[in-house]
Design an enzyme around this catalytic site. Sequence first.
Site, PDB file in Angstrom:
ATOM      1  N   LEU A 100       0.838  -1.198   0.000  1.00 17.21           N
ATOM      2  CA  LEU A 100       0.000   0.000   0.000  1.00 17.21           C
ATOM      3  C   LEU A 100       0.874   1.249   0.000  1.00 17.21           C
ATOM      4  CD1 LEU A 100      -2.802  -1.032   2.501  1.00 17.21           C
ATOM      5  CD2 LEU A 100      -2.501  -1.605   0.087  1.00 17.21           C
ATOM      6  N   GLY A 145       1.080  -5.296   1.033  1.00 17.89           N
ATOM      7  CA  GLY A 145       0.032  -5.314   0.010  1.00 17.89           C
ATOM      8  C   GLY A 145       0.477  -6.002  -1.282  1.00 17.89           C
ATOM      9  N   ASN A 168       4.546  -7.948   6.228  1.00 21.80           N
ATOM     10  CA  ASN A 168       5.431  -7.401   7.266  1.00 21.80           C
ATOM     11  C   ASN A 168       4.745  -6.357   8.158  1.00 21.80           C
ATOM     12  OD1 ASN A 168       5.156  -5.488   5.257  1.00 21.80           O
ATOM     13  ND2 ASN A 168       7.228  -4.720   5.431  1.00 21.80           N
ATOM     14  N   GLU A 169       3.397  -6.323   8.130  1.00 21.37           N
ATOM     15  CA  GLU A 169       2.671  -5.246   8.818  1.00 21.37           C
ATOM     16  C   GLU A 169       3.092  -5.041  10.267  1.00 21.37           C
ATOM     17  OE1 GLU A 169       1.445  -7.133   6.531  1.00 21.37           O
ATOM     18  OE2 GLU A 169       0.219  -5.909   5.208  1.00 21.37           O
TER      19      GLU A 169
HETATM   20  C1  LIG Z   1      -4.181  -0.745   9.083  1.00 17.68           C
HETATM   21  C2  LIG Z   1      -3.502  -0.984   7.825  1.00 17.68           C
HETATM   22  C3  LIG Z   1      -3.486  -2.388   7.446  1.00 17.68           C
HETATM   23  C4  LIG Z   1      -2.787  -2.748   6.183  1.00 17.68           C
HETATM   24  C5  LIG Z   1      -1.653  -2.057   6.054  1.00 17.68           C
HETATM   25  C6  LIG Z   1      -0.616  -2.126   5.264  1.00 17.68           C
HETATM   26  C7  LIG Z   1      -0.276  -2.930   4.205  1.00 17.68           C
HETATM   27  C8  LIG Z   1       0.847  -2.282   3.423  1.00 17.68           C
HETATM   28  O1  LIG Z   1       1.001  -2.652   2.326  1.00 17.68           O
HETATM   29  S1  LIG Z   1       1.811  -1.033   4.122  1.00 17.68           S
HETATM   30  C9  LIG Z   1       3.214  -0.845   3.048  1.00 17.68           C
HETATM   31  C10 LIG Z   1       4.283  -1.730   3.497  1.00 17.68           C
HETATM   32  N1  LIG Z   1       5.364  -1.740   2.574  1.00 17.68           N
HETATM   33  C11 LIG Z   1       6.629  -1.876   2.930  1.00 17.68           C
HETATM   34  O2  LIG Z   1       6.952  -2.026   4.075  1.00 17.68           O
HETATM   35  C12 LIG Z   1       7.637  -1.805   1.834  1.00 17.68           C
HETATM   36  C13 LIG Z   1       8.452  -0.563   1.934  1.00 17.68           C
HETATM   37  N2  LIG Z   1       9.397  -0.444   0.832  1.00 17.68           N
HETATM   38  C14 LIG Z   1      10.527  -1.155   0.744  1.00 17.68           C
HETATM   39  O3  LIG Z   1      10.850  -1.976   1.544  1.00 17.68           O
HETATM   40  C15 LIG Z   1      11.403  -0.866  -0.435  1.00 17.68           C
HETATM   41  O4  LIG Z   1      10.980   0.352  -1.007  1.00 17.68           O
HETATM   42  C16 LIG Z   1      11.376  -1.957  -1.527  1.00 17.68           C
HETATM   43  C17 LIG Z   1      12.130  -3.203  -1.015  1.00 17.68           C
HETATM   44  C18 LIG Z   1       9.982  -2.334  -1.943  1.00 17.68           C
HETATM   45  C19 LIG Z   1      12.120  -1.429  -2.785  1.00 17.68           C
HETATM   46  O5  LIG Z   1      13.406  -0.973  -2.427  1.00 17.68           O
HETATM   47  P1  LIG Z   1      14.192  -0.002  -3.410  1.00 17.68           P
HETATM   48  O6  LIG Z   1      14.095  -0.496  -4.797  1.00 17.68           O
HETATM   49  O7  LIG Z   1      15.542   0.179  -2.806  1.00 17.68           O
HETATM   50  O8  LIG Z   1      13.369   1.353  -3.399  1.00 17.68           O
HETATM   51  P2  LIG Z   1      13.373   2.487  -2.276  1.00 17.68           P
HETATM   52  O9  LIG Z   1      13.228   1.886  -0.938  1.00 17.68           O
HETATM   53  O10 LIG Z   1      14.528   3.381  -2.503  1.00 17.68           O
HETATM   54  O11 LIG Z   1      12.012   3.238  -2.606  1.00 17.68           O
HETATM   55  C20 LIG Z   1      11.904   4.123  -3.732  1.00 17.68           C
HETATM   56  C21 LIG Z   1      10.923   5.223  -3.348  1.00 17.68           C
HETATM   57  O12 LIG Z   1       9.649   4.650  -3.088  1.00 17.68           O
HETATM   58  C22 LIG Z   1       9.206   5.017  -1.765  1.00 17.68           C
HETATM   59  N3  LIG Z   1       8.408   3.906  -1.211  1.00 17.68           N
HETATM   60  C23 LIG Z   1       8.800   2.640  -1.027  1.00 17.68           C
HETATM   61  N4  LIG Z   1       7.779   1.905  -0.547  1.00 17.68           N
HETATM   62  C24 LIG Z   1       6.747   2.728  -0.415  1.00 17.68           C
HETATM   63  C25 LIG Z   1       5.398   2.548   0.032  1.00 17.68           C
HETATM   64  N5  LIG Z   1       4.897   1.353   0.436  1.00 17.68           N
HETATM   65  N6  LIG Z   1       4.586   3.618   0.026  1.00 17.68           N
HETATM   66  C26 LIG Z   1       5.035   4.838  -0.381  1.00 17.68           C
HETATM   67  N7  LIG Z   1       6.304   5.071  -0.818  1.00 17.68           N
HETATM   68  C27 LIG Z   1       7.138   4.021  -0.827  1.00 17.68           C
HETATM   69  C28 LIG Z   1      10.501   5.267  -1.004  1.00 17.68           C
HETATM   70  O13 LIG Z   1      10.264   6.069   0.102  1.00 17.68           O
HETATM   71  C29 LIG Z   1      11.340   5.944  -2.068  1.00 17.68           C
HETATM   72  O14 LIG Z   1      10.886   7.284  -2.160  1.00 17.68           O
HETATM   73  P3  LIG Z   1      11.865   8.460  -2.622  1.00 17.68           P
HETATM   74  O15 LIG Z   1      13.048   8.414  -1.691  1.00 17.68           O
HETATM   75  O16 LIG Z   1      11.054   9.699  -2.471  1.00 17.68           O
HETATM   76  O17 LIG Z   1      12.237   8.129  -4.034  1.00 17.68           O
END
Ligand SMILES: CCCC/C=C\CC(=O)SCCNC(=O)CCNC(=O)[C@H](O)C(C)(C)COP(=O)(O)OP(=O)(O)OC[C@H]1O[C@@H](n2cnc3c(N)ncnc32)[C@H](O)[C@@H]1OP(=O)(O)O
Length: 292
Positions: A100, A145, A168-169
């Site tokens: 998400l 997600g 990983n929530e």
């Molecule tokens: C009550 C709620 C119930 C349900 C809730 C939640 C379910 C969810 O899905 S919550 C989201 C959980 N996601 C994560 O924990 C993943 C987070 N991201 C990562 O671990 C890494 O980004 C990933 C391994 C996927 C990719 O790594 P990289 O290729 O090295 O990319 P970057 O980490 O450099 O990310 C690039 C850019 O994207 C932004 N980003 C990453 N993930 C998210 C996200 N889920 N939402 C919004 N933005 C995200 C990250 O901050 C970077 O931004 P900039 O620095 O501005 O480029």
Amino acid sequence: MAVVFRTCKSLSKNAIFTRGISSSLRLHSQKPPTPPEPLVNVDVDDKSGVAVVTLNRPPVNSLNTPLLSELKNIIKGLEDNKSRGMILTSSSETVFSAGLDLMEMYNAPKDKLSAFWTTLQSTWLALYRSSFPTVAAINGHAPAGGCLLSLSCEYRVMVGPKFSIGLNETQLGIVAPPWFVICMRDVLGHRQTEMALTSGRMFSAPEALKLGLIDAMVTNKAEAITEAQKFIAQFAKIPPLARKLTKESVRQEGIKYMEDNMIDDLQMFMDLVTQEKIQKGIGLYLASLKKK
Ligand SMILES: CCCC/C=C\CC(=O)SCCNC(=O)CCNC(=O)[C@H](O)C(C)(C)COP(=O)(O)OP(=O)(O)OC[C@H]1O[C@@H](n2cnc3c(N)ncnc32)[C@H](O)[C@@H]1OP(=O)(O)O
């Protein structure tokens, strides 16, 4: 403004008018802007009737309301066209979906938060109960997600060994809702789901294969698509109605949970995510991602 636009338009076909800070009207002669790339692409193979649906929201395919909405419309379109199958994949080389979009949940007004969650619910339901066979060709990391989308498909082929997958929530201090749990339990069973969810563990592709979280591991996206096509081809001789009703029957618990609890589930999400400490946690997590 409308009058100004009409008058000026007659000067040049490609003129775009903008109002600057000083409110002066400026004229730029330039080509019309190219339309934005779709957030989700669909490519239906004429021969097999199988659709490859590609998430396309760089850099990490985080799931925001417009993307989810597009995905739902595509699934509905495939339903209407009696699709033979769908392969869900990503245009990124390293990320299937980062889950998400945390920006949708961070400091968001309540109406946007609510629209986001209801779109997620309905998109998930459309995918989970789809009548056609579904395969996730997981060609990159699939946390949270991203993992949910793949768990909602019938079969998972993942590119390995370096990518990871999991719900990983809890590591983020948030709680996976019951329908996330049902999806994982469908695939892993009660014990392994409890272990995986309470720790919020992410699994490498080889670990996921051993556990049964994915069904096959390959070395690149092309192989993942081929494996996915093979899985779908098995159903060519199975009467589609019998298949659809059987899938619905097997997935009854998740379908019924969502149908009966959409409003309560939305309320649970809103109550949790609007808490100050949860907002603080999301903010810190976002900052840690950006600092990397
Ligand atoms: C009550 C709620 C119930 C349900 C809730 C939640 C379910 C969810 O899905 S919550 C989201 C959980 N996601 C994560 O924990 C993943 C987070 N991201 C990562 O671990 C890494 O980004 C990933 C391994 C996927 C990719 O790594 P990289 O290729 O090295 O990319 P970057 O980490 O450099 O990310 C690039 C850019 O994207 C932004 N980003 C990453 N993930 C998210 C996200 N889920 N939402 C919004 N933005 C995200 C990250 O901050 C970077 O931004 P900039 O620095 O501005 O480029």
